[in-house]
Design a protein around this motif. Structure first.
Motif, PDB file in Angstrom:
ATOM      1  N   SER A  99       0.853  -1.188   0.000  1.00 56.29           N
ATOM      2  CA  SER A  99       0.000   0.000   0.000  1.00 56.29           C
ATOM      3  C   SER A  99       0.887   1.236   0.000  1.00 56.29           C
ATOM      4  CB  SER A  99      -0.945   0.021   1.213  1.00 56.29           C
ATOM      5  OG  SER A  99      -0.235  -0.087   2.431  1.00 56.29           O
ATOM      6  N   VAL A 100       0.350   2.312  -0.590  1.00 59.17           N
ATOM      7  CA  VAL A 100       1.042   3.597  -0.664  1.00 59.17           C
ATOM      8  C   VAL A 100       0.073   4.672  -0.208  1.00 59.17           C
ATOM      9  CG1 VAL A 100       2.125   5.293  -2.198  1.00 59.17           C
ATOM     10  CG2 VAL A 100       2.549   2.848  -2.552  1.00 59.17           C
ATOM     11  N   ASP A 101       0.577   5.641   0.531  1.00 55.43           N
ATOM     12  CA  ASP A 101      -0.225   6.803   0.918  1.00 55.43           C
ATOM     13  C   ASP A 101       0.262   8.004   0.128  1.00 55.43           C
ATOM     14  OD1 ASP A 101      -1.263   9.154   2.422  1.00 55.43           O
ATOM     15  OD2 ASP A 101      -1.928   7.627   3.839  1.00 55.43           O
ATOM     16  N   VAL A 151       4.178  11.249 -10.383  1.00 56.53           N
ATOM     17  CA  VAL A 151       3.602  10.430  -9.315  1.00 56.53           C
ATOM     18  C   VAL A 151       2.668   9.381  -9.903  1.00 56.53           C
ATOM     19  CG1 VAL A 151       2.092  10.449  -7.287  1.00 56.53           C
ATOM     20  CG2 VAL A 151       3.867  12.202  -7.548  1.00 56.53           C
ATOM     21  N   ILE A 152       1.855   9.771 -10.876  1.00 55.94           N
ATOM     22  CA  ILE A 152       0.956   8.808 -11.516  1.00 55.94           C
ATOM     23  C   ILE A 152       1.762   7.698 -12.190  1.00 55.94           C
ATOM     24  CG2 ILE A 152      -0.705   8.512 -13.397  1.00 55.94           C
ATOM     25  CD1 ILE A 152      -1.801  11.286 -12.678  1.00 55.94           C
ATOM     26  N   ARG A 186       2.037  -0.253  -8.843  1.00 49.63           N
ATOM     27  CA  ARG A 186       0.743  -0.937  -8.830  1.00 49.63           C
ATOM     28  C   ARG A 186       0.407  -1.466  -7.432  1.00 49.63           C
ATOM     29  NH1 ARG A 186      -3.984  -0.582 -11.492  1.00 49.63           N
ATOM     30  NH2 ARG A 186      -5.146  -2.518 -11.299  1.00 49.63           N
ATOM     31  N   PRO A 187       0.279  -0.556  -6.435  1.00 47.14           N
ATOM     32  CA  PRO A 187      -0.037  -1.015  -5.082  1.00 47.14           C
ATOM     33  C   PRO A 187      -1.408  -1.668  -5.008  1.00 47.14           C
ATOM     34  CG  PRO A 187      -0.265   1.363  -5.245  1.00 47.14           C
ATOM     35  CD  PRO A 187       0.365   0.909  -6.523  1.00 47.14           C
ATOM     36  N   VAL A 212      -3.549   3.226 -11.295  1.00 48.38           N
ATOM     37  CA  VAL A 212      -2.537   3.495 -10.272  1.00 48.38           C
ATOM     38  C   VAL A 212      -2.598   2.537  -9.088  1.00 48.38           C
ATOM     39  CG1 VAL A 212      -2.355   5.931 -10.877  1.00 48.38           C
ATOM     40  CG2 VAL A 212      -3.975   5.223  -9.098  1.00 48.38           C
ATOM     41  N   ALA A 213      -3.688   1.798  -8.925  1.00 51.31           N
ATOM     42  CA  ALA A 213      -3.798   0.878  -7.790  1.00 51.31           C
ATOM     43  C   ALA A 213      -4.969  -0.060  -8.004  1.00 51.31           C
ATOM     44  CB  ALA A 213      -3.992   1.648  -6.484  1.00 51.31           C
TER      45      ALA A 213
END
Length: 311
Positions: free
Chosen positions: A175-177, A192-193, A200-201, A226-227
């Motif tokens: 996971s990424v915040d 960032v994108i 691919r979190p 992005v996720a």
């Protein structure tokens, strides 16, 4: 290569569903609660608190407070008294602390207005100097959480990217915040994108302003790219979850009577959400767990609410 002993092996809770590892910042938070509008060029009445901070450390400490949670923190602090105090404080929260020691321990000044909104002045110091991470620090890990701060600059950026690659090779979820609109703007929205699309979190956390800046506030193709799952927090308004770009959840936020300091609310939400997911919860139950965790920190200074003796 530094060994785990450099940061001390903190206490660990029973491993019921694998370890949640967090790689990120461990810094001193200097929290300034203003009691009136800031008077530029002169005095403003305020209260000042020194606490343990850092987005990554916040998530680790708050997740470790969950019953049965096994949590590991990976980061870097200075070989100084502040670093010693911060490591001890994080270990006292029940976190298995693995840190490298170099540079000077970082600090963040947080100016918190009477409505609880904060303006931050970060000097990440040693936190951004994280070098290559010992692969053994991923042993027993089921999930790796990485705030976007870790991708801001070298050498930490390369170290975190390598750690993510090693985690993915072991089948560890990620996971990424999004962390901060200022950070996203400085790195560049398109960059960032692209980074997120490469990583691919499994889960991307963002508040509504971060989500709007990234163009994922309403789902859509960018969110899908992005996720696997994008969790958008809207403060007191229902939290939304998007999967494959489509909204699958809109979870109400229970009202909170006392809101004095929003510092760490997003970190607390991530901690509650991830611990619930690791325990087998679905998105709705995980969001409720995140809301409950966030509600525990917004009445006290900083994310920890406890002062640290820095000697």
């Amino acid at each position: 290569m530094p060994s785990p002993a450099e940061g001390g092996d903190g206490p660990r809770r029973p491993e019921q569903h694998g370890v949640l590892a967090v790689v990120g910042d461990l810094v001193e938070d200097v929290v300034v609660w203003t009691s009136e509008p800031v008077r530029h060029g002169t005095d403003t009445a305020a209260r000042v608190f020194r606490t343990r901070g850092g987005s990554g450390a916040n998530v680790a400490a708050l997740a470790a407070s969950a019953a049965g949670a096994a949590v590991r923190f990976i980061g870097c602090v200075g070989p100084d008294a502040a670093g010693d105090a911060l490591v001890a404080a994080l270990e006292a929260s029940g976190v298995d602390v693995r840190v490298q020691r170099r540079g000077t321990t970082g600090a963040v000044v947080l100016l918190v207005d009477p409505d609880g909104e904060r303006t931050m002045f970060p000097d990440r110091g040693a936190a951004a100097e994280l070098g290559p991470v010992d692969a053994s620090w991923l042993d027993d890990v089921a999930w790796l959480h990485a705030p976007l701060y870790g991708f801001e600059r070298e050498p930490m950026r390369g170290s975190v990217l390598a750690l993510v690659d090693a985690a993915r090779a072991r089948g560890i979820r990620l996971s990424v915040d999004a962390s901060s609109t200022g950070l996203v703007a400085n790195l560049g929205v398109d960059a960032v994108i692209e980074l997120l699309a490469d990583l691919r979190p499994d889960v991307l956390f963002a508040n509504e302003t971060e989500a709007a800046l990234l163009g994922v506030e309403a789902g859509g193709p960018v969110a899908a790219n992005v996720a696997a799952s994008v969790v958008v927090k809207h403060g007191a308004v229902p939290t939304e979850v998007f999967e494959a770009g489509e909204r699958v959840l809109r979870e109400p936020v229970p009202p909170v009577a006392d809101v004095r300091d929003l510092t760490g609310a997003g970190d607390a939400f991530a901690a509650g959400y991830l611990e619930a997911v690791l325990g087998g919860a679905d998105a709705a139950a995980a969001a409720r767990s995140g809301h409950a965790a966030a509600a525990t920190v917004i009445a006290a200074p900083g994310a920890s609410g406890a002062s640290v003796n820095f000697g």
